[in-house]
Design a protein around this motif. Structure first.
Motif, short mmCIF file in Angstrom:
data_model
loop_
_atom_site.label_atom_id
_atom_site.label_comp_id
_atom_site.label_asym_id
_atom_site.label_seq_id
_atom_site.Cartn_x
_atom_site.Cartn_y
_atom_site.Cartn_z
N GLN A 216 26.29 39.91 38.45
CA GLN A 216 26.56 38.94 37.21
C GLN A 216 28.05 38.55 37.37
O GLN A 216 28.45 37.21 36.90
N LEU A 217 29.10 39.33 38.07
CA LEU A 217 30.25 39.05 38.25
C LEU A 217 30.58 38.88 39.62
O LEU A 217 31.76 39.43 40.08
N PHE A 218 29.59 38.35 40.48
CA PHE A 218 29.78 38.03 41.69
C PHE A 218 30.07 39.10 42.97
O PHE A 218 30.38 38.82 44.13
N GLY A 219 29.58 40.41 42.52
CA GLY A 219 29.57 41.54 43.45
C GLY A 219 28.36 41.93 43.85
O GLY A 219 27.36 40.97 43.88
N ALA A 220 28.28 42.63 44.84
CA ALA A 220 26.75 43.49 45.55
C ALA A 220 26.30 44.46 44.54
O ALA A 220 25.03 45.12 45.12
N ASP A 221 26.85 44.95 43.45
CA ASP A 221 26.41 46.23 42.76
C ASP A 221 26.28 47.36 43.58
O ASP A 221 25.31 48.09 43.40
N LEU A 222 27.32 47.56 44.23
CA LEU A 222 27.35 48.74 45.28
C LEU A 222 28.00 50.11 44.77
O LEU A 222 27.49 51.15 45.28
N ALA A 223 28.70 49.84 43.78
CA ALA A 223 29.57 50.90 43.06
C ALA A 223 29.97 50.81 41.88
O ALA A 223 29.82 49.44 41.51
N PRO A 224 30.69 51.57 41.14
CA PRO A 224 31.18 51.23 39.90
C PRO A 224 32.34 50.19 39.84
O PRO A 224 32.97 50.02 40.98
N SER A 225 32.39 49.54 39.01
CA SER A 225 33.29 48.50 38.83
C SER A 225 34.83 49.21 38.68
O SER A 225 34.72 50.11 37.96
N ALA A 226 35.83 48.34 38.73
CA ALA A 226 37.14 48.94 38.38
C ALA A 226 37.38 49.16 36.92
O ALA A 226 37.95 50.14 36.65
N GLN A 227 36.76 48.23 36.05
CA GLN A 227 36.84 48.74 34.59
C GLN A 227 36.03 49.96 34.13
O GLN A 227 36.43 50.77 33.52
N GLU A 228 35.05 50.16 34.94
CA GLU A 228 34.18 51.35 35.00
C GLU A 228 35.06 52.81 35.04
O GLU A 228 34.89 53.87 34.56
N TYR A 229 35.86 52.42 36.17
CA TYR A 229 36.70 53.56 36.60
C TYR A 229 37.85 53.77 35.73
O TYR A 229 38.13 55.11 35.40
N PHE A 230 38.39 52.89 35.03
CA PHE A 230 39.40 52.94 33.90
C PHE A 230 38.68 53.74 32.58
O PHE A 230 39.29 54.86 32.29
N LEU A 231 37.62 53.35 32.36
CA LEU A 231 36.83 54.13 31.14
C LEU A 231 36.47 55.72 31.71
O LEU A 231 36.57 56.66 30.97
N ALA A 232 36.03 55.83 32.77
CA ALA A 232 35.54 57.01 33.45
C ALA A 232 36.86 57.94 33.25
O ALA A 232 36.68 59.19 33.02
N ALA A 233 38.13 57.46 33.67
CA ALA A 233 39.34 58.30 33.59
C ALA A 233 39.73 58.71 32.36
O ALA A 233 40.02 60.11 31.95
#
Length: 350
Positions: A216-233
């Motif tokens: 939906q944001l023009f990726g291929a949905d292969l891995a977590p997004s940058a924003q998800e890495y932020f929240l994961a941290a």
């Protein structure tokens, strides 16, 4: 389509969210649970893009702090997020100008002084047929419309809730300090290599990771997004301070949920809206909420005071950006001069 970047789709999204502000709201969440004494498993939760629910079934193994380098720690995750977001912004800007780089790497760096104050910088390396002026425009795009850059550059109020018999609400406003003072005593770096579109491969402390955006944001949905890495941290670091012990089989375990929101009119359209991750909320769910007492809130207060990843996200940081084009350093304008540069185009990437 050039470099795997769908400019028409980005322009269409910019028009849509410009007409309907509700459709511009992207809500993101992750949940962390202990997996061993020194690490946890962070699982992404479905994103909500306006009225659309976007499934994100990814897991991120996180160490609570420095140790054996077999998975990312919270600061490493932030560096991966920064590099992925910057690469997205840069390649989108270059694609709009008809440039196809042979190489795009982002080298983010976090330095800490003796009192824990952090400094952030990154270097963008480009090879190929990219004019110097266009490369500078790409840097300006990352500064002005890059979600990760603006999240780390600007202050953030971090809110936390400890769920117990009587919920405890806590807040950590940005600290008032000059991050330019003091010599660095610790330095962390990462290397993020652009692959195609929004997909990147990364390495931090010898640990390999990858990041991508949903379709939906023009990726291929292969891995977590940058924003998800932020929240994961943030989720992993908070859990490490609160209750990092893995539960026995059949026993309840503590968990931390972290969420945030992005107004896509900031990174994707011409409207004057916040670009960074906002409304960050961290919820601690003790293993036994009825007996949480003051231990859990005190752990969150210690996290507010000592968490490296939290302070990088919470406190404002002037970010130094360097550009290397075909192996040669290229001067880039001061951010005061380029903050509004190139914001008339509606197809920026977060």
């Amino acid at each position: 389509m050039l470099n795997g970047v769908d400019l028409r789709a980005r322009e269409s999204l910019a028009e849509q969210i410009g007409e309907d502000s509700w459709e511009a709201q992207l809500s993101i969440g992750v949940a962390a649970r202990p997996a061993a004494a020194d690490r946890c498993r962070v699982r992404t939760e479905p994103m909500r893009l306006g009225s659309t629910r976007v499934a994100r079934a990814f897991g991120i193994d996180q160490r609570f702090g420095p140790g054996a380098a077999d998975c990312l720690d919270p600061v490493g995750s932030l560096l991966v997020a920064l590099g992925a977001s910057v690469a997205d912004s840069v390649v989108t800007e270059l694609s709009a100008a008809g440039c196809a780089p042979a190489l795009l790497e982002v080298l983010p760096c976090a330095e800490f002084t003796a009192d824990g104050t952090g400094r952030i910088s990154y270097e963008i390396r480009l090879d190929g047929e990219v004019p110097a002026e266009q490369a500078r425009r790409a840097v300006a795009a990352a500064r002005a419309r890059g979600t990760a850059h603006r999240t780390l550059e600007e202050p953030n109020d971090i809110k936390a809730v400890v769920q117990s018999a009587r919920d405890v609400h806590l807040a950590s406003p940005p600290a008032d300090h000059d991050s330019a003072d003091g010599a660095a005593v610790r330095r962390r770096t990462a290397r993020v290599m652009w692959e195609i579109g929004t997909h990147v491969l990364a390495e931090a402390d010898g640990v390999h990771a990858e990041s991508d955006q949903p379709k939906q944001l023009f990726g291929a949905d292969l891995a977590p997004s940058a924003q998800e890495y932020f929240l994961a941290a943030l989720a992993a670091e908070a859990l490490g301070f609160a209750d990092p012990c893995a539960a026995a089989p059949g026993e309840p375990a503590a968990a931390v949920h972290a969420s945030g929101r992005i107004d896509l009119r900031g990174p994707y359209s011409t409207q004057d809206a916040p670009v960074g991750l906002r409304n960050i909320l961290v919820q601690l769910l003790p293993a036994d909420p009825t007996r949480a007492g003051e231990a859990a809130p005190d752990a969150v207060r210690r996290w507010f005071a000592e968490g490296d990843a939290l302070r990088l996200v919470r406190d404002p940081h002037p970010i130094e950006v360097r550009l290397v084009l075909d192996g040669t350093p290229v001067p880039v304008p001061h951010p005061e001069n380029d903050r509004t540069t190139d914001t008339k185009e509606p197809h920026r990437a977060p």
